[in-house]
Design an enzyme around this catalytic site. Structure first.
Site, mmCIF file in Angstrom:
data_model
loop_
_atom_site.group_PDB
_atom_site.id
_atom_site.type_symbol
_atom_site.label_atom_id
_atom_site.label_comp_id
_atom_site.label_asym_id
_atom_site.label_seq_id
_atom_site.Cartn_x
_atom_site.Cartn_y
_atom_site.Cartn_z
ATOM 1 C CB VAL A 90 0.321 10.796 13.432
ATOM 2 C CG1 VAL A 90 -0.324 11.647 12.341
ATOM 3 C CG2 VAL A 90 1.372 9.868 12.840
ATOM 4 C CD GLU A 126 9.807 -0.117 5.964
ATOM 5 O OE1 GLU A 126 9.951 -0.882 6.938
ATOM 6 O OE2 GLU A 126 8.735 -0.009 5.329
ATOM 7 N N GLY A 150 6.713 -6.264 3.013
ATOM 8 C CA GLY A 150 6.665 -7.720 2.919
ATOM 9 C C GLY A 150 7.083 -8.270 1.580
ATOM 10 N N GLY A 158 -2.880 -3.949 4.438
ATOM 11 C CA GLY A 158 -3.737 -5.099 4.671
ATOM 12 C C GLY A 158 -4.793 -4.882 5.730
ATOM 13 N N GLY A 181 0.803 -1.208 0.000
ATOM 14 C CA GLY A 181 0.000 0.000 0.000
ATOM 15 C C GLY A 181 0.838 1.261 0.000
ATOM 16 C CB ALA A 239 5.598 -17.036 -1.227
ATOM 17 C CG HIS A 256 -1.784 -14.669 3.796
ATOM 18 N ND1 HIS A 256 -2.020 -15.973 3.431
ATOM 19 C CD2 HIS A 256 -0.698 -14.279 3.092
ATOM 20 C CE1 HIS A 256 -1.117 -16.349 2.538
ATOM 21 N NE2 HIS A 256 -0.305 -15.340 2.323
#
Length: 558
Positions: A244, A46, A97, A520, A27, A102, A487
């Site tokens: 923030v 990051e 990720g 996610g 994202g 994978a 996930h």
């Protein structure tokens, strides 16, 4: 990029940067590129390190360069978070990720748009195909061309069990080169008309999840993030966002984000000299992954920095209802060749299994597995596990002793990733756990997620018998009723109101202006497949709603 480099001021001097993006995963990287194209100045914060083929560890036995736990001096890129209800595997790096996932990029069944909190928010079936095509193009999605022994073994077992017609080669983010390329050739940028970096074709070493050292994996630092930096976006590695706060209005009233945000950052690796700084931005995009974004938003809500965040935060966290199983093969087999996930099957309409592998020598994950055990969760399953161990020891002592030794696991094993579309979720809370009362952290709550999928266990048991190997379950499932998942989704899901979600249909945080969630955590239903492509497509959709700042930026996509 040096994480101590100051953020450049914008022309009007009121803000250090137009947009701060928290996280550089699927994202965050999309947001960085698309907003840079629209003329905004962008700073990406990051927490993880920047890696390249020369710095990636040669084996995950070098756990201090593979695992991410900076407080323990583990400064790799693979994070393993254990909660009461689930063990989450995810990445921390520039590129998020994508460095350790994978490569598998699948479109979920259309029925997912009719479930969960996002139902009815858009004509999803009409809107999403275009964004999926855009995401596939940017990520270089193609069908797997490096079938390995594990894939052919999965096909053989599927045929034997009557589901061979469901076998497929995965769609993956890997560069395979020309049709006749055996792997290892170097090419000028094959994806973006020369704007991207040179690439090398995949030769199927199987080490995708421990970091591709051959420049063949289409990780985000090769596409979205690479192009964003070419357009002026700055990426600050090893930088953690700690606070923030919306800027107040002219009368000093608490802000709602209309006047921008003040973001506090620090060095994520330092124990003492953290080099704390403040950055002022017009907009902020939360994209630190499902766990990272939930943790930061919980902190902001409870500290009073952003108190209007919806009370739905942390609710309905999903995991694809996964189970990790394996078959350890007899001596003489090498199952490590190919790509990380090269093929899959459906054993029924709800249950999806993929063949997973690690490259030779990357055996650390073997420590998670133990002899296959059936039975429902609870003390009874532990008893069944002990009986299974004794039975294997008496009947096949050599195999039993080998199963205790993780050395050789990657070459000798097929890992079966089982996922289901069946609805199920847990909740996350921000509190002090009993075992560490010194500070608050994410803790799981709610009903346990199923850890035993009978159909998957039966499939693996039959596979082990067919191959002459031994089936394996994960220790956390047997001993603690805790499944493993790569996930983790939801927790800041889309909804039609703050009573049903944390963000609206355009990914804007309820209660605030100029604040977005694009990772996610925004997913509103159980996908049943690897979520990276859907996260990318939904981030493309979210960024399409933000208007251009100017007309001078050149766009990569029409």
């Amino acid at each position: 990029m040096n994480n101590k480099r100051p953020v450049a001021e914008t022309a009007d001097g009121d803000f250090d940067v137009d947009v701060v993006v928290v996280g550089s995963g699927f994202g965050g990287s999309v947001a960085a590129l698309r907003l840079a194209e629209k003329g905004y100045s962008v700073a990406v914060m990051e927490m993880g390190r920047r890696w390249d083929p020369d710095t990636l560890p040669k084996s995950n036995w070098r756990f201090w360069r593979f695992l991410w736990r900076p407080g323990l001096a583990l400064r790799g890129f693979f994070s393993l978070r254990v909660f009461r209800h689930v063990m989450v595997l995810h990445g921390n790096a520039v590129g998020g990720g994508s460095v350790t996932y994978a490569n598998t990029l699948l479109v979920p069944p259309e029925t997912v748009w009719e479930d969960g909190s996002w139902r009815g928010l858009d004509d999803w079936r009409g809107a999403m195909p275009g964004f999926y095509r855009q995401a596939k193009r940017m990520l270089g999605v193609t069908q797997n061309r490096r079938m390995g022994p594990a894939d052919w073994t999965l096909k053989k077992i599927a045929d034997e069990q009557g589901v061979g017609d469901t076998f497929y080669r995965t769609d993956v983010a890997v560069f395979f080169g020309d049709a006749d390329d055996p792997g290892g050739r170097t090419y000028d940028d094959p994806f973006f008309g020369g704007e991207g970096p040179p690439r090398q074709s995949c030769h199927g070493c199987g080490s995708c999840m421990t970091g591709c050292r051959h420049n063949a994996k289409n990780s985000l630092d090769k596409n979205y993030l690479y192009l964003a930096e070419k357009r002026g976006a700055q990426v600050f590695a090893e930088t953690r966002v700690t606070d923030v706060r919306p800027l107040a209005d002219a009368q000093g009233n608490a802000g709602d984000g209309s006047h921008g945000y003040q973001i506090e950052i620090e060095n994520s690796l330092a124990w003492f000299r953290k080099h704390r700084r403040r950055v002022r931005a017009r907009k902020v995009v939360f994209a630190g992954g499902s766990l990272g974004t939930q943790a930061l938003l919980f902190q902001l809500k409870q500290s009073g920095a952003m108190p209007n965040i919806s009370d739905e935060l942390g609710k309905r966290v999903r995991t694809n209802a996964e189970s990790l199983l394996a078959v350890r093969m007899p001596e003489g087999h090498d199952m490590s060749k190919g790509i990380a996930i090269g093929s899959g099957i459906y054993i029924d309409k709800d249950t999806h299994i993929e063949a997973v592998r690690y490259g030779a020598g990357h055996d650390l994950m073997g420590m998670l597995f133990t002899p296959l055990t059936h039975g429902r969760p609870g003390p009874g399953r532990i008893v069944l596990w002990l009986l299974a161990c004794v039975k294997l020891l008496l009947r096949r002592p050599k195999i039993f002793l080998k199963s205790l030794n993780p050395r050789g696991f990657a070459q000798q094993s097929i890992i079966f990733l089982c996922m289901q579309t069946i609805e199920g979720h847990l909740n996350m809370r921000w509190r002090r756990p009993w075992y560490f009362p010194f500070r608050k952290m994410l803790c799981s709550a709610g009903d346990p997620i199923p850890t035993y999928i009978p159909a998957a266990n039966q499939f693996v048991a039959a596979a082990a018998q067919s191959c002459g190997g031994v089936g394996a379950s994960t220790l956390t499932e047997i001993l603690f009723n805790v499944p493993a998942t790569a996930h983790c989704m939801g927790g800041c899901a889309m909804g039609d109101s703050p009573e049903r979600g944390v963000i609206d249909a355009q990914n804007v945080l309820f209660g605030y202006h100029n604040a977005y969630v694009c990772d996610g955590s925004m997913l509103g239903a159980n996908l049943g497949v690897n979520p990276s492509l859907t996260i990318t497509a939904l981030a493309e959709r979210a960024m399409s709603f933000i208007p251009d700042k100017g007309d001078s930026a050149t766009k990569t996509m029409e």
